[in-house]
Motif scaffolding. Structure first.
Motif, mmCIF file in Angstrom:
data_model
loop_
_atom_site.group_PDB
_atom_site.id
_atom_site.type_symbol
_atom_site.label_atom_id
_atom_site.label_comp_id
_atom_site.label_asym_id
_atom_site.label_seq_id
_atom_site.Cartn_x
_atom_site.Cartn_y
_atom_site.Cartn_z
ATOM 1 N N ARG A 25 79.000 29.215 -46.354
ATOM 2 C CA ARG A 25 79.428 30.503 -45.821
ATOM 3 C C ARG A 25 79.358 30.464 -44.303
ATOM 4 N NH1 ARG A 25 76.014 34.442 -49.717
ATOM 5 N NH2 ARG A 25 77.330 34.205 -51.544
ATOM 6 N N ILE A 26 80.153 31.310 -43.714
ATOM 7 C CA ILE A 26 80.088 31.455 -42.262
ATOM 8 C C ILE A 26 78.947 32.422 -41.949
ATOM 9 C CG2 ILE A 26 81.267 32.260 -40.197
ATOM 10 C CD1 ILE A 26 83.912 31.603 -41.633
ATOM 11 N N GLU A 27 77.968 31.935 -41.234
ATOM 12 C CA GLU A 27 76.864 32.785 -40.815
ATOM 13 C C GLU A 27 76.922 32.946 -39.310
ATOM 14 O OE1 GLU A 27 73.078 31.672 -42.346
ATOM 15 O OE2 GLU A 27 73.829 31.502 -44.403
ATOM 16 N N MET A 28 76.721 34.170 -38.889
ATOM 17 C CA MET A 28 76.749 34.483 -37.464
ATOM 18 C C MET A 28 75.361 34.953 -37.068
ATOM 19 S SD MET A 28 80.462 36.379 -37.412
ATOM 20 C CE MET A 28 80.161 37.179 -35.875
ATOM 21 N N ASP A 29 74.700 34.173 -36.228
ATOM 22 C CA ASP A 29 73.350 34.482 -35.778
ATOM 23 C C ASP A 29 73.438 35.003 -34.346
ATOM 24 O OD1 ASP A 29 70.581 34.573 -35.559
ATOM 25 O OD2 ASP A 29 70.419 32.450 -35.010
ATOM 26 N N GLN A 30 73.096 36.280 -34.149
ATOM 27 C CA GLN A 30 73.178 36.835 -32.800
ATOM 28 C C GLN A 30 72.099 36.206 -31.929
ATOM 29 O OE1 GLN A 30 73.222 41.101 -32.452
ATOM 30 N NE2 GLN A 30 73.460 41.014 -30.232
ATOM 31 N N ILE A 31 72.540 35.638 -30.788
ATOM 32 C CA ILE A 31 71.601 34.958 -29.900
ATOM 33 C C ILE A 31 71.359 35.703 -28.596
ATOM 34 C CG2 ILE A 31 72.081 32.703 -30.891
ATOM 35 C CD1 ILE A 31 73.745 32.096 -28.351
ATOM 36 N N ALA A 32 72.288 36.588 -28.212
ATOM 37 C CA ALA A 32 72.126 37.276 -26.923
ATOM 38 C C ALA A 32 73.057 38.472 -26.835
ATOM 39 C CB ALA A 32 72.407 36.319 -25.773
ATOM 40 N N VAL A 33 72.761 39.309 -25.848
ATOM 41 C CA VAL A 33 73.639 40.405 -25.437
ATOM 42 C C VAL A 33 73.865 40.210 -23.951
ATOM 43 C CG1 VAL A 33 73.851 42.895 -25.147
ATOM 44 C CG2 VAL A 33 72.772 41.970 -27.202
ATOM 45 N N ILE A 34 75.118 40.315 -23.530
ATOM 46 C CA ILE A 34 75.420 40.107 -22.114
ATOM 47 C C ILE A 34 76.080 41.349 -21.527
ATOM 48 C CG2 ILE A 34 75.544 37.610 -22.242
ATOM 49 C CD1 ILE A 34 78.497 37.727 -22.493
ATOM 50 N N ASN A 35 75.781 41.574 -20.244
ATOM 51 C CA ASN A 35 76.371 42.665 -19.492
ATOM 52 C C ASN A 35 77.265 42.036 -18.431
ATOM 53 O OD1 ASN A 35 76.856 44.643 -17.432
ATOM 54 N ND2 ASN A 35 75.190 45.856 -18.300
ATOM 55 N N ILE A 36 78.552 42.224 -18.578
ATOM 56 C CA ILE A 36 79.527 41.590 -17.689
ATOM 57 C C ILE A 36 79.469 42.174 -16.282
ATOM 58 C CG2 ILE A 36 81.522 43.056 -18.155
ATOM 59 C CD1 ILE A 36 81.694 39.289 -18.186
ATOM 60 N N ARG A 37 79.065 43.435 -16.150
ATOM 61 C CA ARG A 37 79.045 44.089 -14.835
ATOM 62 C C ARG A 37 77.958 43.538 -13.929
ATOM 63 N NH1 ARG A 37 80.242 50.307 -16.491
ATOM 64 N NH2 ARG A 37 82.417 49.970 -17.039
ATOM 65 N N ASN A 38 76.751 43.369 -14.483
ATOM 66 C CA ASN A 38 75.662 42.898 -13.625
ATOM 67 C C ASN A 38 75.249 41.461 -13.907
ATOM 68 O OD1 ASN A 38 74.095 43.009 -15.953
ATOM 69 N ND2 ASN A 38 72.995 44.843 -15.362
ATOM 70 N N GLY A 39 75.920 40.805 -14.861
ATOM 71 C CA GLY A 39 75.646 39.405 -15.152
ATOM 72 C C GLY A 39 74.387 39.165 -15.968
ATOM 73 N N GLU A 40 73.787 40.220 -16.463
ATOM 74 C CA GLU A 40 72.534 40.085 -17.207
ATOM 75 C C GLU A 40 72.783 39.494 -18.597
ATOM 76 O OE1 GLU A 40 68.701 42.884 -17.531
ATOM 77 O OE2 GLU A 40 70.542 43.774 -18.344
ATOM 78 N N VAL A 41 71.936 38.533 -18.973
ATOM 79 C CA VAL A 41 71.976 37.918 -20.294
ATOM 80 C C VAL A 41 70.610 38.140 -20.924
ATOM 81 C CG1 VAL A 41 72.243 35.774 -21.590
ATOM 82 C CG2 VAL A 41 73.622 36.160 -19.529
ATOM 83 N N LYS A 42 70.595 38.869 -22.038
ATOM 84 C CA LYS A 42 69.334 39.149 -22.733
ATOM 85 C C LYS A 42 69.317 38.379 -24.049
ATOM 86 C CE LYS A 42 68.700 43.865 -21.093
ATOM 87 N NZ LYS A 42 68.587 45.263 -21.514
ATOM 88 N N PRO A 43 68.439 37.381 -24.153
ATOM 89 C CA PRO A 43 68.314 36.682 -25.437
ATOM 90 C C PRO A 43 67.891 37.668 -26.525
ATOM 91 C CG PRO A 43 67.181 35.491 -23.698
ATOM 92 C CD PRO A 43 67.567 36.824 -23.133
ATOM 93 N N GLN A 44 68.361 37.426 -27.742
ATOM 94 C CA GLN A 44 68.048 38.309 -28.859
ATOM 95 C C GLN A 44 66.696 37.924 -29.459
ATOM 96 O OE1 GLN A 44 70.002 40.787 -29.369
ATOM 97 N NE2 GLN A 44 69.038 41.636 -31.166
ATOM 98 N N GLY A 45 65.833 38.909 -29.629
ATOM 99 C CA GLY A 45 64.529 38.657 -30.230
ATOM 100 C C GLY A 45 63.696 37.721 -29.371
ATOM 101 N N GLN A 46 63.033 36.772 -30.004
ATOM 102 C CA GLN A 46 62.177 35.806 -29.315
ATOM 103 C C GLN A 46 62.912 34.508 -28.986
ATOM 104 O OE1 GLN A 46 59.109 36.735 -28.368
ATOM 105 N NE2 GLN A 46 59.618 38.717 -29.280
#
Length: 133
Positions: free
Chosen positions: A30-51
Motif C-alpha cells: 500500500r502507499i503510505e504517507m508519513d507526515q515528516i514536516a510542515v513548512i511555511n513558505i512566507r517565512n521559510g520555517e520548517v517544523k519537523p512533525q512530532g519527534q
C-alpha cells in the motif's frame, strides 16, 4: 504514465505545505504517507512533525520544493497583475460603451478610490526607483 512514485509529497496549504514521505515498501504494498514536516513558505520555517529529525536529504528536498513554489507563486502574481491590466481596459470599454447611469453610479466612487490608491503607490514606487540610481 510513470509507475514510480515520488519519494516526497507536498500537500499545499494556505502558507506552505505539509510534507509527507512516501512508502510503498510494506507487506501490503500500500502507499503510505508519513507526515515528516510542515513548512511555511512566507517565512521559510520548517517544523519537523512530532519527534522526527529531518535528514539532509529531507532538508534538501524541502528546500528545492520551497524554491520552486516561490518561483511559481511569483509567476502567478505577475500573471494576476497582467490580468488586472486587461480587466481595467475591459472596464474602461464597458464604462464607455455599455454601462447604464445606474451601474456607473454604483461603482464610480469605489473604482475611482481604488484607482487613486493604485496610482499613488505606483508613482511613489517609481519615484523611489529613480532616486536609488
Amino acid at each position: 504514465m510513470s509507475t514510480a512514485l515520488p519519494e516526497y509529497y507536498f500537500r499545499v496549504r494556505e502558507n506552505g505545505a505539509a510534507v509527507f514521505k512516501i512508502d510503498t515498501e510494506n507487506r501490503q504494498r500500500r502507499i503510505e504517507m508519513d507526515q515528516i514536516a510542515v513548512i511555511n513558505i512566507r517565512n521559510g520555517e520548517v517544523k519537523p512533525q512530532g519527534q522526527r529529525a529531518l535528514t539532509d536529504t529531507d532538508k534538501a528536498e524541502i528546500a528545492r520544493w520551497m524554491d520552486e513554489r516561490r518561483e511559481l507563486l511569483s509567476r502567478r502574481d505577475m500573471d494576476d497583475i497582467h490580468r488586472a491590466v486587461d480587466h481595467l481596459n475591459l472596464t474602461t470599454q464597458w464604462a464607455q460603451s455599455k454601462a447604464t447611469d445606474e451601474q456607473l453610479e454604483e461603482i464610480t466612487d469605489r473604482l475611482l478610490m481604488a484607482m487613486h490608491d493604485l496610482r499613488s503607490v505606483l508613482v511613489r514606487k517609481k519615484s523611489d526607483r529613480f532616486t536609488k540610481d
